[in-house]
Design an enzyme around this catalytic site. Structure first.
Site, PDB file in Angstrom:
ATOM      1  N   HIS A 187       0.815  -1.223   0.000  1.00  0.00           N
ATOM      2  CA  HIS A 187       0.000   0.000   0.000  1.00  0.00           C
ATOM      3  C   HIS A 187       0.852   1.280   0.000  1.00  0.00           C
ATOM      4  CE1 HIS A 187      -3.954  -1.947   0.626  1.00  0.00           C
ATOM      5  NE2 HIS A 187      -3.153  -2.923   0.988  1.00  0.00           N
ATOM      6  N   ASP A 204      -7.138  -1.777   3.716  1.00  0.00           N
ATOM      7  CA  ASP A 204      -7.390  -3.097   4.306  1.00  0.00           C
ATOM      8  C   ASP A 204      -8.033  -2.881   5.659  1.00  0.00           C
ATOM      9  OD1 ASP A 204      -6.149  -4.058   2.101  1.00  0.00           O
ATOM     10  OD2 ASP A 204      -4.327  -4.738   3.120  1.00  0.00           O
ATOM     11  N   GLU A 250     -11.854  -3.264  -0.016  1.00  0.00           N
ATOM     12  CA  GLU A 250     -10.987  -4.412  -0.292  1.00  0.00           C
ATOM     13  C   GLU A 250     -11.846  -5.661  -0.271  1.00  0.00           C
ATOM     14  OE1 GLU A 250      -9.171  -6.930   2.085  1.00  0.00           O
ATOM     15  OE2 GLU A 250      -9.326  -5.939   4.026  1.00  0.00           O
ATOM     16  N   HIS A 288      -8.551  -5.135  -4.577  1.00  0.00           N
ATOM     17  CA  HIS A 288      -7.708  -5.921  -3.684  1.00  0.00           C
ATOM     18  C   HIS A 288      -8.309  -7.303  -3.426  1.00  0.00           C
ATOM     19  CE1 HIS A 288      -5.184  -6.788  -0.145  1.00  0.00           C
ATOM     20  NE2 HIS A 288      -4.403  -5.821  -0.553  1.00  0.00           N
TER      21      HIS A 288
END
Lengths: 600, 822
Positions: free
Chosen positions: A73, A178, A203, A414
């Protein structure tokens, strides 16, 4: 038509390197700037040429937002800011700002160490990049400029992880980064308010998974470590410097205390101090239990976990060692692994994901004979275990977050395409919102309703207030006024003020209606009959019979006339103003029923 | 291909062909293609196919209707293209396979085409394949060109961009043979494929849809940017009227792409010389575009090596317009830029040029950045309006900080737009720093220093702005003329310095670590530059700066500690650390900086300060610093001892750097060409070599170097290897006494080294006699070790064989763990 555009440069149908471009209300924002650990050339970074072709990066992008310190990230950030040339603001939370350079530095050292890479960012570049960071607090609304504002929400996952709301005018996007919807031993659960964004970018790593109970996983982990130590074996746990390692440390520390175990536990030197320092500094980011007990005892000051020295690896007897890096691709963890791999009493527990090209990936895929330098073969006799302790929301958690935020639409990043497809359908069915899952390079465009601010005149408000009702957000009421557009602004004012401001004269608009009555009498007599009837029916209203023969009820005027073709029929001309529309309609329907016989 | 890989390949191909088997890691297929690329570039693709029939099997298999992963399909398309790049292999595959892979019957018509990775694979495959005339016929026959046209508007940026590039490539390839020898060949006589592409571009340029125009312009930009053959001139002659037509539209469509194209054409060596009406088009474009769009074009024109003077003047006027506006709005020397303004006094007001805050900020930032790029170029406009530019930049900075008091409505608007605007502050400070390369009137330079001081003092300056203010200040001080004869700062700068130094302590005490760090970096630069000058020394010593810097050695932020170490190292080297004894401790000795730095080296938890200490120590040793020169051996021994224990390999590597400096000072400098060549010592002491080696033995340099040789971190081992090779070269001529008593000692050292190599750190070697060292050095295969160390430490894990093994091993091993992450 205003629109929101989202283009993932990374994390579009993959879990490689997060980098998502969002265009909202004419502002361009980059969400995360991650690196792919599986490549060792330029492919490890997102392809920024797709933004640089729009002119200077700093002019094109209004800001970069980093959700947390994991390298997938933030790993490309120094490259992006110091080598590609972005010189604008970078936003992240305080813990992320503090921990990010440590992980970047670790990665740089490993990359340079392994291959003597020249074309990689330097320590100075990491520092210069971190100096461009503007750190934000949770729930603090930060004005990037006059129009663009951002706000961070708690995301769990790792220390300092945050979800970000990006808002321009009335349009907003939430990016989750996340997150974890269940609290663990040291962090709380992610939370967001009902902010109803136009778009939620979430995500979806565990899009199809309902994770088994964390307790079971923890019990399993402790059992395995305990068994290995009991049989005199050594346990290696490769980890990244900061992150999930601290969760495992707390787990083992508590277990050791409870079971009164004596086997030493070691952590790579320097890292325990570092972790301790940061967890103390950012204690407010940990979960409630840790915060509460912090005054009596800091959970991160471990009694059983000591600093590791290279020489300890050769000590006889059981021990547990947390060593970096987490994928067994260099440094101390690999060195210890090589020493211990040949003994079946020993064990290595991989608590996270390993990319291809690392020893970690090899042993996780079941390879037991590893080729080393000089054609030597290392036989792996030690027990190999994989226990994912990564803290992502599972399918249930993702649905929970969508429910919490109530977005108008959802975009998945993601995660794997197949899993996303499943979750997409579930979201669309359950929440009746559109769900998108663009691949890298694909742009999703969402039209949004234009929001036009309208000013309201003080006079009009005062007049409303004078009616004695206080404003109540839960009870909307009607407000009559005139909407005028002047100097590119909309304002709601009283009609008198509107006329005055615009220099217009008032016009009267009357509604008219003809009612046919069967009445052979003269017009004057019919008018009298109408007057008498209305007088008896509409007792609350002022009914008048005027000298010219017409009848009035408030502003309503009724005139009787003869029918041109049928002398037995009279025509009633009824007219009324806009203000008396209700009464006018009522009166017309009353007359249409005819006049009572008794009066005749 | 080595036999091991050949053996593994069939199994891998069957795994890839099996839709039930997932591919473990999304990087694996990419790496596999990298490997095939290396093989096909080095040898015959046909041979590769014949020796590995499984590859052909895989390519045929993917054509069968099945639920194959899009990634494997994309991989196969790319592989097929890669193989068909060689004409003989192309002929071999052409019969059935290639048309079915790339033609209508292939994935093109299937469900898999919805995956961007498949479309991308299709394009990349064709891009690799299109290398020879046979490929061109194939492209024409299978209708690929039409598909590429449509893919230019693909929903994926990656696919759309690749499609455009492929068109450029095909155009170039088709004209390579045809038009090369015939520069006069008109487009009507060009090969069919090229004509088709040109017609498509023409059609797109005539289109009313901006995306299509953009695509056409982008294709042309890449063409003129990459290809400088005479046919490009023919192409431009044909297309330039259509491009010029775009300027008649209002607003001009795809302005950004149009600017790129015109600049690409102007840069082309084939086109700019003959012009083909290009300069007129450029001039016309400059006047048609909005100021924001025209800026990059103006900059591009000014960067051209050759260009008509009138056009340059027009471009410069466009670039300067926003700054002219600022000067006029603030009623400063109105018309100052008139002489340069090619628009002939067509004054543009703030209201039209900078109508809103967003427009104003954006345009000023771009203008300042463009001028910053232009300033150092040799082809920048001459005369360069240094004074007006300085004036405008200072004005902008004053408007941003709220210092300027506007006297007009326009000035008031500007002030409201710019006050507190960090973006403009940063851009203006960067440009101001660049302007230090030129000179300016004294009065203006005074204003520059005043505004810089204001920014450095202001509590409103953000950390990023402060950093840039420090950088600009240093550049301006650096450019100040030195006082003749005494190489000191000129009185003007000295005056500024006297005002600046009281500001610095405040910044060194800032709660923001970024500010403290920028302050220290600035200080280190200043000392490095003026540390020897009396005026500077006096001012610095009279300030609190040295004391505060020392305190920052214990800053909570490691970056700041590292910068403080560097600054203290400089202060001490320049003799600026000596402060008068404090009243509390008259005559009391201040704590030794050496001891403090050693404390940091041995106890600091972060690598940055420890590395900074090693850097300072190495520099001190090199310069013969007083603290070191007193007892150099003791100093080196202590530093090496601490560094050898450090967990940070960069500290250990710097320990070797320091050891090398000591070695050089003891034995002489190594040859710069070959570090281990046999050369007589340049500055060798007159004493015998054994005598010279004795100090090295006493500081235990050999133990440090031998341990480092087997360090788990490769750069340390490499550095040590170089050092020992140099040392061996120095001792090559040594034929001193090798007493029988030394032999067992050599054997024991060698045994210890072997244990170290095996990973057992074990016992220290203790003091070694020079003879033993020389004997051990001679017995070691340092060259062999050097060869091994030159390769990547994970080369085994990254090898093709390892990749194939990993991919095969993943089969069946994947379960719940599939595609996890951190």
């Amino acid at each position: 038509m205003p629109e929101i555009r989202v283009t993932p440069l990374g994390a579009g149908q993959d879990v490689g390197r997060s980098c998502i471009l969002v265009s909202i209300g004419g502002k361009n924002v980059m969400l995360d700037c991650g690196m792919h650990m599986g490549f060792n050339d330029d492919r490890r970074f997102p392809d920024f040429s797709y933004i640089t072709r729009n002119g200077r990066l700093t002019d094109f992008l209004d800001c970069v937002i980093i959700s947390h310190f994991h390298l997938d990230h933030c790993g490309a950030l120094p490259y992006f800011s110091e080598m590609v040339g972005y010189d604008g603001p970078i936003y992240m939370t305080h813990p992320t700002q503090a921990i990010c350079p440590i992980l970047l530095e670790d990665y740089r050292k490993i990359a340079v160490d392994k291959k003597g890479e020249a074309n990689f960012f330097t320590s100075q570049m990491i520092k210069d990049c971190m100096k461009k960071v503007v750190a934000v607090h949770l729930h603090q609304t930060v004005q990037v400029d006059d129009e663009l504002e951002i706000k961070a929400y708690y995301a769990g996952h790792v220390l300092g992880a945050a979800m970000f709301q990006i808002k321009v005018g009335s349009e907003s996007v939430v990016y989750t980064g996340d997150y974890n919807m269940t609290p663990d031993r040291h962090l709380g659960a992610a939370w967001i308010d009902k902010c109803r964004p136009n778009l939620l970018i979430t995500e979806s790593t565990y899009a199809t998974t309902i994770r088994d109970s964390k307790r079971c996983r923890e019990r399993d982990f402790l059992k395995k470590v305990h068994e290995a130590v009991e049989r005199g074996g050594k346990v290696l746990i490769p980890v990244f410097a900061l992150g999930r390692a601290q969760e495992l440390c707390i787990l083992l520390e508590t277990f050791w205390e409870r079971m009164n175990l004596k086997a030493p536990i070691y952590f790579s030197t320097g890292l325990t101090e570092k972790a301790n320092h940061y967890y103390k500094l950012f204690i407010t980011w940990t979960n409630q239990k840790i915060r509460k007990t912090f005054v009596q005892r800091n959970m991160f000051e471990f009694k059983h976990i000591k600093a590791f020295d290279r020489a300890f690896a050769d000590n006889p007897g059981p021990m547990v060692v947390f060593a970096t890096p987490g994928m067994l691709h260099a440094g101390q963890s690999l060195q210890i692994f090589r020493k211990w791999a040949g003994n079946e009493k020993n064990m290595v527990i991989m608590p996270g994901y390993c990319v291809q090209g690392t020893v970690g990936h090899k042993i996780l895929s079941g390879q037991r004979k590893l080729e080393m330098e000089g054609r030597q073969v290392l036989e792996v006799k030690m027990q190999v275990e994989y226990m994912s302790f990564s803290a992502h929301a599972d399918a249930k958690g993702i649905m929970q977050l969508v429910g919490q935020a109530e977005p108008e639409s959802v975009l998945l990043v993601h995660g794997e395409a197949k899993k996303m497809e499943f979750l997409k359908q579930k979201i669309e069915q359950e929440f009746r919102v559109s769900c998108y899952m663009p691949a890298n390079g694909e742009t999703v465009t969402l039209p949004t309703s234009p929001s036009i601010p309208v000013g309201i005149s003080l006079g009009l408000l005062k007049r409303e207030m004078a009616q004695g009702l206080l404003p109540d957000a839960k009870k909307p009421r009607l407000l009559h006024g005139t909407l005028i557009m002047k100097d590119s602004n909309f304002r709601l004012v009283s009609s008198e003020q509107a006329l005055k401001e615009l220099g217009l004269a008032e016009h009267q608009l009357r509604f008219t209606c003809r009612v046919h009555l069967h009445d052979p009498r003269k017009e004057q007599e019919t008018a009298v009959r109408v007057y008498s009837h209305l007088k008896s029916v509409l007792k609350e209203h002022c009914v008048q019979h005027l000298p010219d023969g017409s009848v009035t009820v408030e502003s309503i005027l009724i005139q009787a006339a003869a029918h041109s073709e049928d002398p037995g029929t009279k025509v009633l001309l009824v007219s009324w103003t806009y203000q008396d529309e209700e009464l006018g309609s009522h009166l017309t329907s009353l007359l249409k029923k005819g006049l009572p016989q008794a009066a005749s | 291909m080595d036999p091991e890989c050949s053996q593994l390949l069939p199994a891998l191909c069957s795994v890839l062909a099996d839709p039930r088997q997932p591919v473990a890691d999304d990087t694996c297929l990419e790496k596999l293609l990298d490997w095939f690329k290396t093989i096909t570039e080095a040898g015959s693709s046909l041979l590769l196919l014949q020796e590995n029939p499984c590859l052909l099997g895989l390519l045929c298999h993917v054509l069968k209707p099945q639920d194959l992963s899009p990634r494997v399909l994309a991989f196969s398309l790319r592989l097929a293209g890669m193989l068909a790049a060689q004409e003989d292999c192309f002929q071999y595959l052409q019969g059935e396979l290639l048309p079915r892979l790339f033609g209508e019957a292939g994935p093109l018509g299937g469900a898999a085409w919805t995956a961007p990775s498949v479309r991308s694979g299709w394009i990349q495959g064709l891009r690799s394949l299109a290398r020879h005339p046979s490929a061109l016929c194939f492209l024409a026959d299978c209708g690929a060109v039409d598909t590429i046209f449509s893919l230019q508007g693909d929903s994926s940026l990656f696919v759309a961009s690749a499609a455009g590039q492929l068109l450029v490539h095909i155009l170039g390839l088709s004209l390579q043979g045809a038009a090369e020898g015939h520069p006069g060949l008109q487009t009507g006589d060009w090969p069919v494929c090229a004509q088709k592409i040109v017609s498509h571009i023409e059609e797109s340029l005539r289109s009313a849809a901006t995306p299509q125009i953009t695509q056409a312009l982008n294709v042309l930009t890449t063409t003129f940017g990459h290809c400088h053959n005479p046919w490009t001139q023919v192409l431009w002659v044909r297309l330039s009227p259509l491009v010029a037509c775009l300027l008649e539209k209002d607003p001009v469509p795809a302005a950004h792409s149009l600017v790129d194209l015109l600049l690409s054409v102007a840069r082309s060596s084939v086109l700019s010389s003959s012009s083909c009406g290009l300069w007129e088009t450029l001039a016309q474009t400059l006047s048609h575009l909005s100021p924001t769009q025209a800026g990059p074009l103006a900059l591009g024109i000014l960067k051209l090596q050759e260009c008509p003077q009138a056009l340059r003047a027009q471009a410069f006027a466009v670039l300067l317009q926003p700054l002219t506006c600022v000067l006029e709005a603030t009623a400063q020397a109105p018309g100052l830029l008139d002489s340069l303004d090619g628009t002939g006094g067509a004054s543009v007001t703030v209201d039209t040029l900078l109508p809103s805050k967003a427009a104003c900020v954006g345009l000023l930032c771009r203008t300042l950045a463009h001028l910053e790029l232009l300033q150092p170029l040799p082809q920048r406009p001459s005369p360069w309006p240094q004074a007006p530019l300085l004036g405008a930049t200072v004005t902008i900075l004053r408007l941003c900080s709220g210092l300027a008091t506007p006297t007009s409505d326009a000035g008031g608007h500007l002030c409201a737009f710019l006050v507190g605007c960090v973006r403009v502050q940063r851009a203006a400070l960067d440009f101001l720093g660049t302007l230090s390369q030129g000179t300016g009137p004294r009065e203006l330079v005074t204003r520059v220093f005043a505004v810089l001081l204001e920014y450095l003092t202001s509590p409103d300056s953000s950390p990023t702005v402060l950093k840039k203010a420090f950088q600009a200040t240093f550049r301006w001080l650096q450019s100040s003329p030195e006082t003749p004869g005494c190489s000191d700062l000129d009185p003007h700068a000295q005056l500024f310095l006297r005002e600046l130094l009281p500001v610095l302590p405040k910044r060194l005490c800032s709660p923001c670590w970024e500010v403290r760090d920028s302050g220290l970096e600035f200080l280190t630069q200043m000392i490095g530059h003026w540390g020897g000058q009396a005026g500077f020394r006096r001012a610095l010593l009279a300030s609190e700066v040295p004391e505060l810097t020392e305190q920052l050695l214990r800053d909570p932020e490691s970056y700041v500690r590292a910068s403080a170490v560097a600054a203290m190292g400089q202060l001490s080297s320049q003799g600026l650390r000596v402060t008068p004894a404090s009243p509390e401790h008259p005559g009391g000795r201040q704590k030794s900086l050496l001891a403090e730095l050693l404390r940091i080296l041995s106890t600091d938890s972060e690598g940055f300060p420890r590395r900074a200490v090693m850097h300072v120590f190495t520099q001190w040793l090199r310069d013969g610093h007083a603290d070191v020169a007193g007892d150099t051996e003791r100093f080196v021994a202590r530093v090496l001892q601490v560094a050898s224990q450090d967990l940070d390999w960069e500290v250990r590597a710097q320990g070797l750097e320091l050891a090398l400096v000591f070695l050089e000072q003891t034995l002489g400098r190594p040859s710069s060409h070959c570090p281990y060549a046999v050369t007589p010592p340049v500055a060798a002491p007159p004493s015998p070599l054994a005598q010279a080696l004795r100090p090295l033995c006493r500081v235990q340099l050999f133990e440090f170097a031998f341990r480092a040789l087997f360090d788990c971190d490769r750069p340390v081992a490499q550095k040590s290897c170089d050092l020992l090779l140099f040392l061996r070269a120095q001792t090559a001529s040594y034929s001193g006494p090798q007493g029988s008593g030394s032999v067992p000692e050599v054997a024991s050292v060698e045994a210890a080294l072997q244990r170290w190599q095996a990973g057992d750190q074990g016992q220290p070697l203790g003091y070694l006699e020079p003879e033993v060292v020389v004997a051990v050095l001679r017995s070691m295969d340092l060259e062999g070790l050097r060869g091994v160390l030159a390769e990547s430490s994970d080369r085994v894990e990254k090898s093709p064989q390892s990749l194939l093994q990993d991919m095969l091993a993943t089969v069946g091993a994947l379960g719940e763990d599939e595609a996890d992450c951190y």
